[in-house]
Every structure is written in structure tokens, then in C-alpha cells.
Design an enzyme around this catalytic site. Sequence first.
Site, PDB file in Angstrom:
ATOM      1  N   ASP A   5       2.827   5.803  -6.755  1.00  0.00           N
ATOM      2  CA  ASP A   5       4.023   5.719  -5.911  1.00  0.00           C
ATOM      3  C   ASP A   5       5.324   5.700  -6.689  1.00  0.00           C
ATOM      4  OD1 ASP A   5       2.789   5.734  -3.398  1.00  0.00           O
ATOM      5  OD2 ASP A   5       2.114   3.684  -3.728  1.00  0.00           O
ATOM      6  N   HIS A  16       0.878  -1.183   0.000  1.00  0.00           N
ATOM      7  CA  HIS A  16       0.000   0.000   0.000  1.00  0.00           C
ATOM      8  C   HIS A  16       0.916   1.234   0.000  1.00  0.00           C
ATOM      9  CE1 HIS A  16      -3.450   2.437   0.597  1.00  0.00           C
ATOM     10  NE2 HIS A  16      -3.787   2.136   1.839  1.00  0.00           N
ATOM     11  N   HIS A  29      -2.041  -2.249  -9.914  1.00  0.00           N
ATOM     12  CA  HIS A  29      -3.116  -1.706  -9.091  1.00  0.00           C
ATOM     13  C   HIS A  29      -4.283  -2.675  -9.050  1.00  0.00           C
ATOM     14  CE1 HIS A  29      -5.964   1.132  -7.373  1.00  0.00           C
ATOM     15  NE2 HIS A  29      -4.872   1.713  -6.902  1.00  0.00           N
TER      16      HIS A  29
END
Length: 381
Positions: A317, A227, A266
Site C-alpha cells: 500500500d 487492511h 505486515h
Amino acid sequence: MNKTNRGGLEGIVAGQTRLSTVGIDGVGLNYLGYSIEDLTAYSSFEEVAYLLLYGSLPTAQELAGFLERLWAGRKIPARLRIVLEQLPASTHPMDVLRTACSALGSLEPERSFADQSRAAERLLACMPSLLVYWYHFQNSGDRIDPEVEVENDSNVDTRSIAGHFLQMLHGKTPNEMHRRALDVALILYAEHEFNASTFTARIVASTLSDFHSAITAGIGALRGPLHGGANEAAMELIEKFSSPDEAETQLLAMLSRKEKIMGFGHRVYKDCDPRSDIIQRWAKQLCDASGENTLYAVSERIEMVMRREKKMFPNLDFYSASAFHCLGIPTAMFTPLFVLSRISGWAAHIFEQRADNRLIRPSADYIGPESRKWLPMDQRC
Ligand code: COA
């Protein structure tokens, strides 16, 4: 669990929200109907936080009041400073934030659910101060004062959360490109529907627990590399390589060992993460300006290899890592920055859960042993 259900609640609609739409038809991200493209082009992070907390973009007057309250809320309670100073230097900054959030919940508890907005604004305002205070104290023994307003003869808004964070971290006024890059990253990290940490916060809220407990739990869920922790893991990967060719060779070896490449893939988006393009443009601009050409070239090559070999795209990210690096932010603070932003989304979800609450308590398929007879210890083999 059948073949089509691979666990992890994939594809399960676990509730309703009006806060965001993630990947409807595989693409796009909207906060309360506004696209993140528009929000990152025209709004500040504070406007977006207001939108999430109160349901509409602020008027000039509403924003001015909100900014005043946030600015006043940056103060660290004296007893919390003592808590921060007691934490070992080896503590991960995510654990610092988790501890600090919990401690604030005890020093300044939410008095009732009617107090939830104050609690949310206070946390949003105070967490950057807590993080940077701990960082400087552990690294140099300096006790910074987040309340000091430093001289600033440029037009950079050092009262904004992004500007104040960079100012406190580096001890000097950031340039506007750096401030806005961080501001945009905070907008992109603010909200993302029923991701793991938000769902965690909602579960805690659904028990009618207090605001700080729900946020503390959210921080714990965010910490993991699947995460929020992915931005740190992505940076650790990227900076291992001294050239794009080396990155490609090593990446192919990692893929052949079936290793996961952090910052890719994802659960919900199928073709692209819409946040990635936006942060990539900022990463490029920041790398160009700071001369981090290798870092950016390595990142691009990793992206190319992942697309070619795995048909996988970067998520938020991946390019956040090089953007944050160029802002001079230590890698261990990447996920904590995510927290500073996501407090707004978590808080909004806690409000939403409370407004129409029912305890979140799913069921499980039992896969354990059949009924067994209990035996005294001397008869067990
Ligand atoms: N690198 C390499 N392979 C990956 C991968 C990655 N980043 N992400 C997924 N895969 C592969 C898995 O190995 C798996 O392969 P298999 O079917 O051959 O075993 C397949 O894709 C499905 O992966 P799974 O982890 O079950 O998918 P998910 O829907 O649970 O994954 C993530 C979502 C985000 C957890 C996953 O893509 C991941 O771990 N990414 C890296 C961490 C990350 O960047 N997290 C931030 C998300 S915003």
C-alpha cells in the site's frame, strides 16, 4: 489468551488453499505456483484473473473468450444507474462499491452455484464502470457511457480493465506506461491467501450464502485502514510533507506518540513485502515522468526512517499510493481500485470454499461474568 497468543488469529492455520502462498519462510508470493515477479513481468491482469478463477493460465483462445465476456460485462443495468445517482456525493467510493455489489446481486442474482463463474466475471467487468459512473455523476453531473468505445489510434489496450478504467476516469486514452502501471498494480492486489477480507468472504460462503453477499462482506472488511484502506491513509500522510526533512521530523514525532504509520508492517511477511519492490519501481518511473520528485523523495525518506527506527518495511500500500497519485487517480479511489482487482481473488476463494465446504464457526474463550440471577427491573441497582 496467553502471552504468545496476542489475538487476531495470528499464526493460526484456518484452512487450506491452493490459490496462493504468502511468505513461506518469511518471503515470496505465488499465485497457483507462479511468482508475482513472473506474473507482473509477463502477464496481464486479465490473464491472472483467469488463472485465479479457473486454475491455469489461459490459452490464446481461452483468453480471447474471457476478454470478450469481460468487455460485454461492462454494461451498467439501468436500475443500478438510478441507485448510484441516489447516493450522496459525500459517500465514500468504497461504500458505493459495497452498495453497488449488493444491488447487482439483487438485479442479477446468482441463480445457483453453477452460475458462480458468470456472476464473478460480470462483477469483475462491471465494477470499474460503476465506480467511474458514480464519480463523474457526483462531481460534474455527467452520465458517462462505459459501453462507448472511443477512438484510439495508439496501441494502448483500452479494452483492458486498466486501460478502460483510466480512459473512463480521465476521458482520454492513457499512455501505455500508465495503463501498464495500473495493470501491474491490479496483478499485485489480486490475491493474498487468508487476509481479513478474503477470510470474511470465505466465512460468508461457508454458510452457503450467495456470491454477492460474500463479496459485499469482503468489501466491508477491506475498507478499514488496517487492511485495504492503508493506501489512502498512506497518501494522506505523504502529501502532508513538503520536503523529506519535514517528513523525517514529523514522522519521528508520530512514532514518539506511538502512532501507526500506514503502509508499513505486515502480519505474515517478516523481512519484506515482495509486492513492494515491484510497485516501488513503477512509482519511481511514474514520479520521474510526471515530475512528482518531492512526492517520491518524501516517500523514500519515510521508508528510510521506518527501517532505521522501527525495522519496518513498506507493504504494497505504501508505494501504491504515489503510483496511483501519478496516474491522476483521486485518493478516495485507491482502496476501490484494490476491490476491482481483489474481486478475482475473493471469487476464487469463494469457489474453493464451496468446492469443499464446511461451516466456518470457531469457538471463543468465555471471559464474561459468572452465572447471575435474573432480577426484575425494580430490584436492579
Ligand atoms: N507503524 C508503527 N508501528 C507499527 C506499525 C506501523 N505501521 N505496524 C505495527 N506496528 C507496531 C505496533 O504498534 C505494535 O507495537 P507494540 O508491540 O509496541 O504495541 C507492534 O508493531 C505490533 O503491531 P500489531 O498491530 O499488533 O501487528 P499486526 O501483526 O497485527 O500488524 C498490521 C499487522 C498490518 C495490521 C500492522 O502492521 C499495521 O497496522 N500496519 C499499518 C496498516 C497497513 O499498512 N495495513 C496494510 C497491510 S498490507
